[in-house]
Design an enzyme around this catalytic site. Structure first.
Site, PDB file in Angstrom:
ATOM      1  N   HIS A 241       0.835  -1.202   0.000  1.00 26.75           N
ATOM      2  CA  HIS A 241       0.000   0.000   0.000  1.00 26.75           C
ATOM      3  C   HIS A 241       0.864   1.245   0.000  1.00 26.75           C
ATOM      4  O   HIS A 241       2.000   1.247   0.486  1.00 26.75           O
ATOM      5  CB  HIS A 241      -0.932   0.029   1.218  1.00 26.75           C
ATOM      6  CG  HIS A 241      -0.225   0.129   2.539  1.00 26.75           C
ATOM      7  ND1 HIS A 241       0.465  -0.918   3.110  1.00 26.75           N
ATOM      8  CD2 HIS A 241      -0.100   1.171   3.412  1.00 26.75           C
ATOM      9  CE1 HIS A 241       0.979  -0.548   4.264  1.00 26.75           C
ATOM     10  NE2 HIS A 241       0.662   0.723   4.472  1.00 26.75           N
ATOM     11  N   PHE A 242       0.322   2.298  -0.568  1.00 27.79           N
ATOM     12  CA  PHE A 242       0.859   3.651  -0.485  1.00 27.79           C
ATOM     13  C   PHE A 242      -0.142   4.491   0.309  1.00 27.79           C
ATOM     14  O   PHE A 242      -1.319   4.144   0.402  1.00 27.79           O
ATOM     15  CB  PHE A 242       1.038   4.262  -1.880  1.00 27.79           C
ATOM     16  CG  PHE A 242       2.038   3.548  -2.748  1.00 27.79           C
ATOM     17  CD1 PHE A 242       3.329   4.035  -2.896  1.00 27.79           C
ATOM     18  CD2 PHE A 242       1.689   2.390  -3.439  1.00 27.79           C
ATOM     19  CE1 PHE A 242       4.250   3.384  -3.705  1.00 27.79           C
ATOM     20  CE2 PHE A 242       2.597   1.726  -4.245  1.00 27.79           C
ATOM     21  CZ  PHE A 242       3.890   2.229  -4.377  1.00 27.79           C
TER      22      PHE A 242
END
Length: 439
Positions: A241-242
């Site tokens: 994830h970012f």
């Protein structure tokens, strides 16, 4: 020896649990309307299809300065985020958190966020292994509720921006999702989760990093930045994830001077940060967006493969990327961090390293100074000798094409002198200067 630290994990979903495993799920759905096979088959979620940014000329003409017009992605993201706020899905109202710009050369931003670490017990995290296998039994983003998902995010089939308010979820093609972070740091704080159903561990690859750059380009807003934390650099969820949010101020790291040291095929230019407490690289340029994406992702993959924790900041609408190897968690595990710094409970991940200091105690907020921020971040940075070793590894991995005509050795000495100094001009006595308070 296995290195571990204890910290309060960040709660990013209302379905995140203290216990490691879920209870058995009944047939026909678990009752939580989650993203797993028990609930997802008949689900429909908004889908945003973005136009791929491929041509260098288009990127060069793509202005990202001043007061930006409200792009459709901006409107969609903020509208959906506000809807979730109205529905009470966040753990606290981040807009009520006190925020101020700290006086000084860089303008570090301090936020008092006393609610972000409450009601969770400290958990042990291994910090000496950047690459760890995905563990289905631990919390991951397939366990969040569908109401926390804002929209699916993928390239459009016809090359134009498309939006479908109720699109089926094609599990077989593993779409990417944008979801809220229920413990937001700032307005519009979201998570970009690439190819969510592939259950990828927290490790960068070329495809996922290009997706993050595409999101920055599509948002078309200089106040919208994306960040990434590797394991060992304060990522606590091992599911790729970012993070991203809006901050209507320049980050201090964006103000720091740089010295160009190299260029690579495709026109990507590489610089080194100067006069900033954390040593790092700055990447920009490229004839196509993929040129920039491939160089940065290859550098990240190099760090991952060499077990070097790092953080990444994507700024300037995707045209500039900061890569920041760090060692704070390692020092913490080895007992090498000053107790006074540990008492602040600040976990220096990408946002803190970039200059947005999220403080959990009123005392630290009231006494915030540029000198205090500098001292904390100086503990995050690699030593000059270790940074040079990382520099050599990265340049070998990306096949550095052309060294700039500069005295690189003198640059290294300048960075070393600045980064190890006490930054004598910025020690501020608490309460001696007025701060700019943001409402």
């Amino acid at each position: 020896m296995m290195l571990k630290i204890k910290r309060v994990p960040t709660v990013v979903s209302n379905f995140q649990k203290d216990d490691a495993a879920d209870s058995p799920r009944p047939v026909g759905g678990c009752g939580r309307n989650c993203l797993k096979a028990c609930c997802i088959p008949d689900a429909k979620l908004p889908l945003y299809g973005f136009k791929k940014a491929n041509i260098g000329k288009d990127l060069a003409l793509h202005a990202c300065a001043g007061e930006p017009p409200l792009a459709f992605l901006d409107s969609l993201l903020l509208g959906e985020w506000e809807d979730r706020m109205q529905r009470g899905l966040f753990r606290y109202d981040v807009t009520a958190c006190e925020t101020k710009v700290i006086p000084g050369e860089y303008g570090f931003v301090a936020q008092l966020n006393e609610g972000r670490h409450l009601k969770k017990r400290p958990t042990e995290f291994r910090v000496d292994k950047v690459l760890q296998p995905f563990d289905e039994n631990k919390f991951n983003f397939t366990k969040v509720g569908q109401e926390e998902v804002l929209f699916q995010f993928e390239a459009s089939e016809d090359g134009q921006v498309q939006f479908f308010p109720n699109a089926p979820v094609d599990v077989d093609n593993s779409p990417s999702f944008v979801a809220i972070n229920v413990s937001p740091i700032e307005y519009g704080h979201v998570l970009l989760i690439p190819r969510i159903f592939e259950c990828l561990p927290q490790r960068i690859d070329r495809e996922s990093f290009l997706l993050a750059l595409q999101m920055a380009v599509e948002a078309d807003n200089p106040y919208f930045r994306l960040g990434y934390n590797s394991l060992g650099a304060f990522a606590t969820i091992n599911h790729l994830h970012f993070q991203a949010y809006y901050l209507a101020l320049p980050f201090p790291i964006e103000k720091a001077p740089t010295k160009r040291i190299a260029s690579v095929n495709g026109g990507v230019k590489i610089s080194e940060l100067l006069k900033y407490p954390v040593r790092g690289f700055v990447f920009e340029g490229g004839e196509m967006l993929e040129d920039l994406s491939n160089v940065v992702s290859d550098a990240c993959i190099c760090l991952q493969n060499n077990n070097i924790p790092f953080n990444v900041l994507i700024s300037d609408c995707g045209k500039q990327v900061y890569l920041l190897p760090q060692c704070y968690a390692e020092k913490q595990a080895l007992g090498e961090v000053n107790a006074e710094l540990l008492d602040t409970q600040v976990n220096p991940a990408v946002w803190e390293i970039s200059g947005h200091m999220v403080l959990k105690r009123r005392k630290d907020y009231d006494e915030a100074s540029e000198g205090n921020a500098w001292r904390l971040l100086a503990e995050v940075s690699l030593s000059q000798e270790r940074f040079q070793e990382v520099n050599d590894l990265v340049f070998e991995a990306i096949g550095c094409g052309e060294l700039e005509d500069v005295n690189v050795q003198s640059v290294k000495k300048e960075v070393d002198a600045v980064s190890t100094s006490e930054h004598p001009t910025v020690v501020v006595v608490a309460g001696s200067q007025e701060c700019v308070v943001l409402q």
